[in-house]
Design a protein around this motif. Structure first.
Motif, PDB file in Angstrom:
ATOM      1  N   GLU A   1      70.812  41.962 -17.218  1.00 36.56           N
ATOM      2  CA  GLU A   1      71.799  40.821 -16.745  1.00 36.56           C
ATOM      3  C   GLU A   1      70.760  39.538 -16.846  1.00 36.56           C
ATOM      4  OE1 GLU A   1      73.605  39.254 -12.406  1.00 36.56           O
ATOM      5  OE2 GLU A   1      72.180  40.693 -12.687  1.00 36.56           O
ATOM      6  N   THR A   2      71.402  38.682 -17.844  1.00 31.87           N
ATOM      7  CA  THR A   2      70.744  37.108 -18.132  1.00 31.87           C
ATOM      8  C   THR A   2      71.694  36.218 -18.249  1.00 31.87           C
ATOM      9  OG1 THR A   2      71.006  37.701 -20.604  1.00 31.87           O
ATOM     10  CG2 THR A   2      69.080  38.513 -19.542  1.00 31.87           C
ATOM     11  N   GLY A   3      71.350  34.970 -18.443  1.00 31.65           N
ATOM     12  CA  GLY A   3      71.932  34.075 -18.479  1.00 31.65           C
ATOM     13  C   GLY A   3      72.287  33.171 -19.813  1.00 31.65           C
ATOM     14  N   ARG A   4      71.116  33.831 -20.980  1.00 32.52           N
ATOM     15  CA  ARG A   4      71.256  33.247 -22.236  1.00 32.52           C
ATOM     16  C   ARG A   4      71.675  34.377 -23.059  1.00 32.52           C
ATOM     17  NH1 ARG A   4      66.954  28.979 -23.202  1.00 32.52           N
ATOM     18  NH2 ARG A   4      68.068  29.148 -25.121  1.00 32.52           N
ATOM     19  N   GLY A   5      72.564  33.791 -24.199  1.00 31.95           N
ATOM     20  CA  GLY A   5      72.866  34.718 -25.430  1.00 31.95           C
ATOM     21  C   GLY A   5      74.325  34.142 -25.879  1.00 31.95           C
ATOM     22  N   ILE A   6      75.013  34.996 -26.433  1.00 32.98           N
ATOM     23  CA  ILE A   6      76.207  34.747 -27.328  1.00 32.98           C
ATOM     24  C   ILE A   6      77.239  35.520 -26.859  1.00 32.98           C
ATOM     25  CG2 ILE A   6      74.877  33.980 -29.218  1.00 32.98           C
ATOM     26  CD1 ILE A   6      75.525  36.567 -30.579  1.00 32.98           C
ATOM     27  N   ILE A   7      78.322  35.000 -26.985  1.00 33.01           N
ATOM     28  CA  ILE A   7      79.750  35.719 -26.672  1.00 33.01           C
ATOM     29  C   ILE A   7      80.345  36.091 -28.138  1.00 33.01           C
ATOM     30  CG2 ILE A   7      82.178  35.612 -25.768  1.00 33.01           C
ATOM     31  CD1 ILE A   7      80.019  35.379 -23.709  1.00 33.01           C
ATOM     32  N   LEU A   8      80.440  37.500 -28.354  1.00 34.59           N
ATOM     33  CA  LEU A   8      81.088  37.884 -29.583  1.00 34.59           C
ATOM     34  C   LEU A   8      82.373  38.760 -29.118  1.00 34.59           C
ATOM     35  CD1 LEU A   8      81.004  38.663 -32.734  1.00 34.59           C
ATOM     36  CD2 LEU A   8      79.495  40.834 -31.828  1.00 34.59           C
ATOM     37  N   LEU A   9      83.503  38.136 -29.570  1.00 30.22           N
ATOM     38  CA  LEU A   9      84.871  38.635 -29.399  1.00 30.22           C
ATOM     39  C   LEU A   9      84.667  38.970 -27.834  1.00 30.22           C
ATOM     40  CD1 LEU A   9      84.882  41.061 -32.442  1.00 30.22           C
ATOM     41  CD2 LEU A   9      86.197  38.827 -32.154  1.00 30.22           C
ATOM     42  N   ASN A  10      84.730  38.235 -26.893  1.00 26.56           N
ATOM     43  CA  ASN A  10      84.773  38.129 -25.598  1.00 26.56           C
ATOM     44  C   ASN A  10      83.690  39.164 -24.918  1.00 26.56           C
ATOM     45  OD1 ASN A  10      87.194  36.545 -25.708  1.00 26.56           O
ATOM     46  ND2 ASN A  10      88.336  38.133 -25.979  1.00 26.56           N
ATOM     47  N   GLN A  11      82.699  39.710 -25.646  1.00 23.94           N
ATOM     48  CA  GLN A  11      81.829  40.274 -25.278  1.00 23.94           C
ATOM     49  C   GLN A  11      80.195  39.628 -25.274  1.00 23.94           C
ATOM     50  OE1 GLN A  11      81.838  43.527 -23.794  1.00 23.94           O
ATOM     51  NE2 GLN A  11      84.056  43.179 -24.037  1.00 23.94           N
ATOM     52  N   TYR A  12      79.458  39.501 -24.158  1.00 22.70           N
ATOM     53  CA  TYR A  12      78.218  39.072 -24.040  1.00 22.70           C
ATOM     54  C   TYR A  12      77.122  39.810 -24.617  1.00 22.70           C
ATOM     55  CZ  TYR A  12      73.881  37.104 -22.042  1.00 22.70           C
ATOM     56  OH  TYR A  12      72.806  36.421 -21.977  1.00 22.70           O
ATOM     57  N   ILE A  13      76.247  39.335 -25.687  1.00 24.73           N
ATOM     58  CA  ILE A  13      75.240  39.809 -25.991  1.00 24.73           C
ATOM     59  C   ILE A  13      74.017  38.753 -25.700  1.00 24.73           C
ATOM     60  CG2 ILE A  13      73.896  40.491 -28.190  1.00 24.73           C
ATOM     61  CD1 ILE A  13      76.508  41.194 -29.590  1.00 24.73           C
ATOM     62  N   CYS A  14      72.910  39.296 -25.072  1.00 26.85           N
ATOM     63  CA  CYS A  14      71.656  38.642 -24.583  1.00 26.85           C
ATOM     64  C   CYS A  14      71.005  37.987 -25.813  1.00 26.85           C
ATOM     65  CB  CYS A  14      70.910  39.411 -23.639  1.00 26.85           C
ATOM     66  SG  CYS A  14      69.865  40.549 -24.418  1.00 26.85           S
ATOM     67  N   ARG A  15      70.088  37.091 -25.638  1.00 33.32           N
ATOM     68  CA  ARG A  15      69.271  36.568 -26.521  1.00 33.32           C
ATOM     69  C   ARG A  15      68.392  37.665 -27.241  1.00 33.32           C
ATOM     70  NH1 ARG A  15      68.331  30.872 -27.982  1.00 33.32           N
ATOM     71  NH2 ARG A  15      70.311  31.141 -26.872  1.00 33.32           N
TER      72      ARG A  15
END
Length: 61
Positions: A13-27
């Motif tokens: 669980e983090t607050g920084r990363g990217i959204i790829l096709l509606n899925q979150y990937i952390c930094r």
């Protein structure tokens, strides 16, 4: 991003990363994906997870 999200790769669980096709990937996972050589087993694992994200996205549309 102001809210914490769960990474679809590592489930942290983090607050920084990217959204790829509606899925979150952390930094952290994003950097690891970029820096993993294609001849390592971990690369295949990342490939499979990203393929699963793609399939999930296609099924939702």
């Amino acid at each position: 991003m102001g809210e914490d999200l769960y990474c679809c790769i590592c489930n942290d669980e983090t607050g920084r990363g990217i959204i790829l096709l509606n899925q979150y990937i952390c930094r952290s996972c994003e950097k690891e994906i970029i820096n993993t050589p294609s001849d390592e087993l971990k690369y295949e694992i990342f490939k499979r997870k990203i393929k699963d994200i793609w399939i999930s996205f296609l099924q939702a549309t």
